[in-house]
Design a protein around this motif. Structure first.
Motif, PDB file in Angstrom:
ATOM      1  N   GLU A  73      46.195  42.777  32.769  1.00  9.20           N
ATOM      2  CA  GLU A  73      44.936  42.714  33.526  1.00  9.20           C
ATOM      3  C   GLU A  73      43.948  41.700  32.950  1.00  9.20           C
ATOM      4  O   GLU A  73      42.958  41.342  33.607  1.00  9.20           O
ATOM      5  CB  GLU A  73      44.284  44.091  33.596  1.00  9.20           C
ATOM      6  N   SER A  74      44.201  41.223  31.738  1.00  7.43           N
ATOM      7  CA  SER A  74      43.285  40.262  31.122  1.00  7.43           C
ATOM      8  C   SER A  74      43.738  38.821  31.285  1.00  7.43           C
ATOM      9  O   SER A  74      43.053  37.902  30.834  1.00  7.43           O
ATOM     10  CB  SER A  74      43.134  40.578  29.625  1.00  7.43           C
ATOM     11  N   ARG A  76      44.387  36.926  34.104  1.00  9.99           N
ATOM     12  CA  ARG A  76      43.968  36.163  35.280  1.00  9.99           C
ATOM     13  C   ARG A  76      45.134  35.416  35.933  1.00  9.99           C
ATOM     14  O   ARG A  76      45.061  34.224  36.225  1.00  9.99           O
ATOM     15  CB  ARG A  76      42.851  35.182  34.918  1.00  9.99           C
ATOM     16  N   PRO A  99      41.924  43.446  43.834  1.00  6.80           N
ATOM     17  CA  PRO A  99      41.656  42.827  42.527  1.00  6.80           C
ATOM     18  C   PRO A  99      40.168  42.580  42.272  1.00  6.80           C
ATOM     19  O   PRO A  99      39.720  42.595  41.123  1.00  6.80           O
ATOM     20  CB  PRO A  99      42.430  41.504  42.592  1.00  6.80           C
ATOM     21  N   LEU A 100      39.395  42.348  43.345  1.00  4.40           N
ATOM     22  CA  LEU A 100      37.953  42.142  43.196  1.00  4.40           C
ATOM     23  C   LEU A 100      37.241  43.466  42.916  1.00  4.40           C
ATOM     24  O   LEU A 100      36.241  43.508  42.193  1.00  4.40           O
ATOM     25  CB  LEU A 100      37.385  41.491  44.458  1.00  4.40           C
ATOM     26  N   VAL A 102      38.571  45.922  41.212  1.00  2.00           N
ATOM     27  CA  VAL A 102      38.833  46.170  39.791  1.00  2.00           C
ATOM     28  C   VAL A 102      37.856  45.387  38.932  1.00  2.00           C
ATOM     29  O   VAL A 102      37.444  45.851  37.864  1.00  2.00           O
ATOM     30  CB  VAL A 102      40.293  45.795  39.446  1.00  2.00           C
ATOM     31  N   ARG A 103      37.455  44.227  39.418  1.00  2.00           N
ATOM     32  CA  ARG A 103      36.508  43.382  38.673  1.00  2.00           C
ATOM     33  C   ARG A 103      35.060  43.716  39.007  1.00  2.00           C
ATOM     34  O   ARG A 103      34.148  42.980  38.670  1.00  2.00           O
ATOM     35  CB  ARG A 103      36.811  41.906  38.957  1.00  2.00           C
ATOM     36  N   ARG A 104      34.861  44.832  39.715  1.00  2.00           N
ATOM     37  CA  ARG A 104      33.539  45.408  39.977  1.00  2.00           C
ATOM     38  C   ARG A 104      32.626  44.508  40.810  1.00  2.00           C
ATOM     39  O   ARG A 104      31.403  44.494  40.624  1.00  2.00           O
ATOM     40  CB  ARG A 104      32.841  45.789  38.662  1.00  2.00           C
ATOM     41  N   ARG A 110      33.432  41.435  48.271  1.00  2.12           N
ATOM     42  CA  ARG A 110      34.876  41.681  48.340  1.00  2.12           C
ATOM     43  C   ARG A 110      35.391  41.458  49.757  1.00  2.12           C
ATOM     44  O   ARG A 110      36.409  40.786  49.966  1.00  2.12           O
ATOM     45  CB  ARG A 110      35.210  43.107  47.901  1.00  2.12           C
ATOM     46  N   PHE A 150      41.258  36.309  43.737  1.00  3.69           N
ATOM     47  CA  PHE A 150      40.347  36.315  42.586  1.00  3.69           C
ATOM     48  C   PHE A 150      40.405  35.000  41.799  1.00  3.69           C
ATOM     49  O   PHE A 150      39.932  34.921  40.664  1.00  3.69           O
ATOM     50  CB  PHE A 150      40.644  37.504  41.655  1.00  3.69           C
TER      51      PHE A 150
END
Length: 345
Positions: A73-74, A76, A99-100, A102-104, A110, A150
């Motif tokens: 997940e880190s 990209r 995925p967006l 998850v990236r808050r 989104r 993303f």
């Protein structure tokens, strides 16, 4: 953006299976296809870059940064799996936007980005549909949109077209290439389909027994394979054992052939390699310019629409040829420049 493997080795715990001393680089906007037989290590290459497994030796790099120990997940990196892995209870835009989430990012952003990306992959106006309403090819487009939404540093494609029928695979591989080129993103494609690899890749890497055998442009692997294993795997081929008997001549199991013997010694054992489409049917009397002519009995004649694929039994072996001609073929010529010599081993 570049993706790079530096002398990477990995062995699955408790086994002897894995990959050994892998060094590869994928540049910005470049598509590299990994091919090879089942168990050759091609999927492991993708897993090492995605972060699903970590190397025992060497480094996995993205943009010059060692990411070998980072969790998936880190990293990209966008990944499109063989089964697409879409959430059936989510609308298409929600799948793409996951995925967006998850990236808050906010819901409004989104949704906007997801709808934009759906349009780029040819799924505009379908954002409120559900995956169960789509064909396999349409689901593949949504999975591709999700992997790119993303703005990843690289795109990883794990057998993305294997679940589609033959006709749709051709259409979708062109679509993948279009989207990949538009995004200008470094892309790794793992595939068992050699035609798929040759048709869309900038470079092709062939794996065998966990090692890289050959890396090069598609035409290099097809026209100048480094050994008989690559020649067999990439396209159809004729491979005859032989020996260099004089400068410019090799004696093979089906007879003598004129060819370029540069770099080979007289008496050296070799394999003579000729692609079937380079074999020339002789209709009527053979011309004087024919390098060598062979006659035999047709053992198989396969009609494939635009071409026929013929096996011709000759003294000492079989000659395989491909031709668009419809006449009976019992005699063929092998031009000197069609023959390449490969290592006997």
């Amino acid at each position: 953006m570049t993706l790079r493997y530096e002398n990477v080795s990995f062995t699955y715990p408790g086994t002897k299976t894995g990959v050994t001393d892998i060094s590869l680089q994928i540049g910005r906007g470049e598509l590299l296809a990994i091919i090879g037989a089942s168990g050759s290590g091609k999927s492991t290459i993708l897993k090492l870059l995605a972060g699903f497994v970590q190397p025992d030796q060497g480094r996995v790099m993205v943009e010059g940064k060692d990411i070998s120990s980072q969790p998936p997940e880190s990293r990209r990196l966008g990944v499109v799996f063989q089964n697409y892995a879409l959430f059936p209870h989510m609308r298409l835009w929600e799948n793409v936007a996951y995925p967006l989430k998850v990236r808050r990012m906010s819901k409004a952003i989104r949704r906007e980005r997801a709808i934009d990306m759906l349009g780029r992959v040819g799924m505009g106006g379908r954002e409120n549909d559900y995956p169960t309403m789509l064909s396999g090819g349409q689901q593949q487009r949504v999975a591709l949109a999700r992997a790119l939404v993303f703005e990843p540093l690289g795109l990883l494609l794990d057998e993305p077209l294997s679940a589609l029928d033959a006709g749709l695979r051709v259409e979708m591989r062109d679509e993948i290439l279009r989207v990949q080129r538009a995004a200008g993103i470094a892309t790794l494609l793992v595939t068992h389909d050699q035609e798929e690899a040759l048709s869309i890749a900038d470079k092709v890497a062939m794996m065998q027994n966990g090692r890289l055998v050959q890396v090069g442009a598609p035409h290099e692997l097809y026209e100048a394979p480094v050994n008989a294993d690559v020649a067999r795997f990439v396209g159809q081929s004729n491979l005859w054992r032989g020996k260099v008997v004089a400068t410019g001549t090799v004696e093979t199991e089906i007879g003598a052939m004129a060819c370029d013997t540069t770099g080979r010694s007289v008496g050296e054992e070799v394999i003579a390699f000729v692609r079937p489409e380079r074999i020339e049917p002789v209709i009527g009397k053979a011309g004087k310019d024919q390098s060598q002519v062979f006659s035999g009995i047709v053992a198989a004649d396969r009609y494939l629409g635009p071409i026929r694929r013929i096996d011709l039994n000759v003294e000492g072996g079989v000659i395989r040829l491909e031709t668009h001609l419809r006449e009976a073929v019992t005699t063929v010529a092998i031009p000197r420049d069609a023959v390449r010599l490969l290592p006997a081993s």
